[in-house]
Design a protein around this motif. Structure first.
Motif, PDB file in Angstrom:
ATOM      1  N   THR A  15     -26.016 -32.600  39.996  1.00 11.13           N
ATOM      2  CA  THR A  15     -26.590 -32.430  38.628  1.00 11.13           C
ATOM      3  C   THR A  15     -26.713 -30.950  38.491  1.00 11.13           C
ATOM      4  O   THR A  15     -26.457 -30.426  37.261  1.00 11.13           O
ATOM      5  CB  THR A  15     -27.926 -33.084  38.245  1.00 11.13           C
ATOM      6  N   TYR A  16     -27.254 -30.147  39.554  1.00  8.45           N
ATOM      7  CA  TYR A  16     -27.360 -28.575  39.317  1.00  8.45           C
ATOM      8  C   TYR A  16     -25.945 -28.057  39.060  1.00  8.45           C
ATOM      9  O   TYR A  16     -25.851 -27.310  38.198  1.00  8.45           O
ATOM     10  CB  TYR A  16     -27.935 -27.989  40.559  1.00  8.45           C
ATOM     11  N   LYS A  17     -25.004 -28.590  39.731  1.00 13.30           N
ATOM     12  CA  LYS A  17     -23.626 -28.064  39.535  1.00 13.30           C
ATOM     13  C   LYS A  17     -23.170 -28.220  37.994  1.00 13.30           C
ATOM     14  O   LYS A  17     -22.674 -27.400  37.405  1.00 13.30           O
ATOM     15  CB  LYS A  17     -22.486 -28.353  40.298  1.00 13.30           C
ATOM     16  N   TRP A  18     -23.512 -29.382  37.777  1.00  8.22           N
ATOM     17  CA  TRP A  18     -23.303 -29.851  36.227  1.00  8.22           C
ATOM     18  C   TRP A  18     -23.942 -29.137  35.249  1.00  8.22           C
ATOM     19  O   TRP A  18     -23.420 -28.526  34.187  1.00  8.22           O
ATOM     20  CB  TRP A  18     -23.639 -31.338  36.044  1.00  8.22           C
ATOM     21  N   TYR A  19     -25.223 -28.589  35.716  1.00 11.75           N
ATOM     22  CA  TYR A  19     -25.948 -27.865  34.624  1.00 11.75           C
ATOM     23  C   TYR A  19     -25.540 -26.537  34.568  1.00 11.75           C
ATOM     24  O   TYR A  19     -25.563 -25.856  33.254  1.00 11.75           O
ATOM     25  CB  TYR A  19     -27.395 -27.927  35.071  1.00 11.75           C
ATOM     26  N   LEU A  20     -25.041 -25.988  35.557  1.00  9.80           N
ATOM     27  CA  LEU A  20     -24.439 -24.644  35.504  1.00  9.80           C
ATOM     28  C   LEU A  20     -23.236 -24.603  34.695  1.00  9.80           C
ATOM     29  O   LEU A  20     -23.037 -23.622  33.831  1.00  9.80           O
ATOM     30  CB  LEU A  20     -24.262 -23.940  36.834  1.00  9.80           C
ATOM     31  N   SER A  82     -36.332 -34.695  36.840  1.00 14.59           N
ATOM     32  CA  SER A  82     -35.054 -35.346  37.702  1.00 14.59           C
ATOM     33  C   SER A  82     -33.704 -35.087  37.114  1.00 14.59           C
ATOM     34  O   SER A  82     -33.539 -34.453  36.009  1.00 14.59           O
ATOM     35  CB  SER A  82     -35.643 -37.029  37.147  1.00 14.59           C
ATOM     36  N   ASP A  83     -32.754 -35.907  37.720  1.00  9.25           N
ATOM     37  CA  ASP A  83     -31.283 -35.339  36.983  1.00  9.25           C
ATOM     38  C   ASP A  83     -31.259 -36.166  35.776  1.00  9.25           C
ATOM     39  O   ASP A  83     -30.184 -35.750  35.202  1.00  9.25           O
ATOM     40  CB  ASP A  83     -30.305 -36.263  38.116  1.00  9.25           C
ATOM     41  N   SER A  84     -32.092 -37.118  35.239  1.00  7.70           N
ATOM     42  CA  SER A  84     -31.971 -37.630  33.858  1.00  7.70           C
ATOM     43  C   SER A  84     -32.666 -36.960  32.737  1.00  7.70           C
ATOM     44  O   SER A  84     -32.405 -37.222  31.598  1.00  7.70           O
ATOM     45  CB  SER A  84     -32.206 -39.138  33.670  1.00  7.70           C
ATOM     46  N   ALA A  85     -33.732 -36.150  33.269  1.00 11.16           N
ATOM     47  CA  ALA A  85     -34.549 -35.723  32.232  1.00 11.16           C
ATOM     48  C   ALA A  85     -35.395 -34.361  32.955  1.00 11.16           C
ATOM     49  O   ALA A  85     -36.015 -34.655  33.913  1.00 11.16           O
ATOM     50  CB  ALA A  85     -35.745 -36.395  31.831  1.00 11.16           C
ATOM     51  N   PHE A  86     -35.190 -33.213  32.485  1.00  9.87           N
ATOM     52  CA  PHE A  86     -35.487 -31.998  33.097  1.00  9.87           C
ATOM     53  C   PHE A  86     -35.641 -30.875  32.213  1.00  9.87           C
ATOM     54  O   PHE A  86     -35.340 -30.944  30.989  1.00  9.87           O
ATOM     55  CB  PHE A  86     -34.555 -31.580  34.159  1.00  9.87           C
ATOM     56  N   PHE A 109     -35.883 -28.476  27.233  1.00 12.45           N
ATOM     57  CA  PHE A 109     -36.159 -30.003  27.688  1.00 12.45           C
ATOM     58  C   PHE A 109     -34.605 -30.744  27.467  1.00 12.45           C
ATOM     59  O   PHE A 109     -33.937 -30.627  26.190  1.00 12.45           O
ATOM     60  CB  PHE A 109     -37.095 -30.516  26.882  1.00 12.45           C
ATOM     61  N   THR A 110     -34.177 -31.150  28.730  1.00 11.60           N
ATOM     62  CA  THR A 110     -32.728 -31.865  28.455  1.00 11.60           C
ATOM     63  C   THR A 110     -32.897 -33.395  28.955  1.00 11.60           C
ATOM     64  O   THR A 110     -33.385 -33.462  30.126  1.00 11.60           O
ATOM     65  CB  THR A 110     -31.677 -31.412  29.142  1.00 11.60           C
ATOM     66  N   ASP A 111     -32.620 -34.431  28.113  1.00 10.30           N
ATOM     67  CA  ASP A 111     -32.397 -35.849  28.581  1.00 10.30           C
ATOM     68  C   ASP A 111     -30.656 -36.012  28.599  1.00 10.30           C
ATOM     69  O   ASP A 111     -30.185 -35.857  27.456  1.00 10.30           O
ATOM     70  CB  ASP A 111     -32.943 -36.600  27.539  1.00 10.30           C
ATOM     71  N   ARG A 112     -30.486 -36.964  29.752  1.00 11.27           N
ATOM     72  CA  ARG A 112     -29.236 -37.418  29.772  1.00 11.27           C
ATOM     73  C   ARG A 112     -29.037 -39.131  29.814  1.00 11.27           C
ATOM     74  O   ARG A 112     -30.249 -39.667  30.429  1.00 11.27           O
ATOM     75  CB  ARG A 112     -28.600 -36.936  31.234  1.00 11.27           C
ATOM     76  N   ASN A 113     -28.256 -39.585  29.605  1.00 12.49           N
ATOM     77  CA  ASN A 113     -27.990 -41.129  29.863  1.00 12.49           C
ATOM     78  C   ASN A 113     -27.440 -41.453  30.991  1.00 12.49           C
ATOM     79  O   ASN A 113     -27.068 -40.570  31.769  1.00 12.49           O
ATOM     80  CB  ASN A 113     -27.404 -41.810  28.449  1.00 12.49           C
ATOM     81  N   GLU A 114     -27.405 -42.806  31.119  1.00 10.68           N
ATOM     82  CA  GLU A 114     -26.887 -43.233  32.391  1.00 10.68           C
ATOM     83  C   GLU A 114     -25.413 -42.697  32.727  1.00 10.68           C
ATOM     84  O   GLU A 114     -24.887 -42.531  33.927  1.00 10.68           O
ATOM     85  CB  GLU A 114     -26.837 -44.782  32.602  1.00 10.68           C
TER      86      GLU A 114
END
Length: 132
Positions: A15-20, A82-86, A109-114
């Motif tokens: 998720t860190y790579k995704w976020y970058l 967490s990977d779904s809400a950070f 603040f970011t929220d992601r779905n499944e």
């Protein structure tokens, strides 16, 4: 993007790579690439402004907003959650359209779905100096 000041990162490596990659789309102001991260029913809110509803409306909002400054670079400080809400704490380094450099403290603040798409983004920063 700067990561040398990142003190705490609670995201998984994936998720860190995704976020970058997500933040890079913002830093390059590439609205087409950024849109690929969003769920169709995503909501975005900046400070106390009314939320922008839906992927198409967010894309249009950002296409207009990103023209109001010359460049942006995120300087990551902390990522909690967490990977779904950070939440990201960062310094945002802007170059205004008049050439002046401005650094602003910000949180997002970011929220992601499944499926991993962004469903909600709320960012808070005092942009008075950016638009002075």
């Amino acid at each position: 993007m700067r990561t040398n000041k990142l003190r705490i990162n609670q995201l998984s490596q994936e998720t860190y790579k995704w976020y970058l990659t997500y933040l890079e789309a913002i830093d390059t102001r590439d609205v087409e690439t950024y849109s690929r991260f969003l769920a169709e029913d995503c909501q975005m809110q900046s400070n106390n402004n009314p939320p922008v509803q839906g992927k198409a409306a967010i894309v249009q909002f950002l296409a207009d907003y990103w023209k109001t400054f010359a460049s942006l670079e995120h300087d990551l400080l902390n990522i909690y959650g967490s990977d779904s809400a950070f939440v990201l704490e960062a310094l945002n380094h802007y170059k205004r359209n008049d050439g002046k450099d401005v650094t602003l403290k910000a949180v997002a603040f970011t929220d992601r779905n499944e499926a991993g798409f962004v469903t909600s983004v709320r960012f808070y920063t005092d942009t008075a100096e950016l638009f002075a």
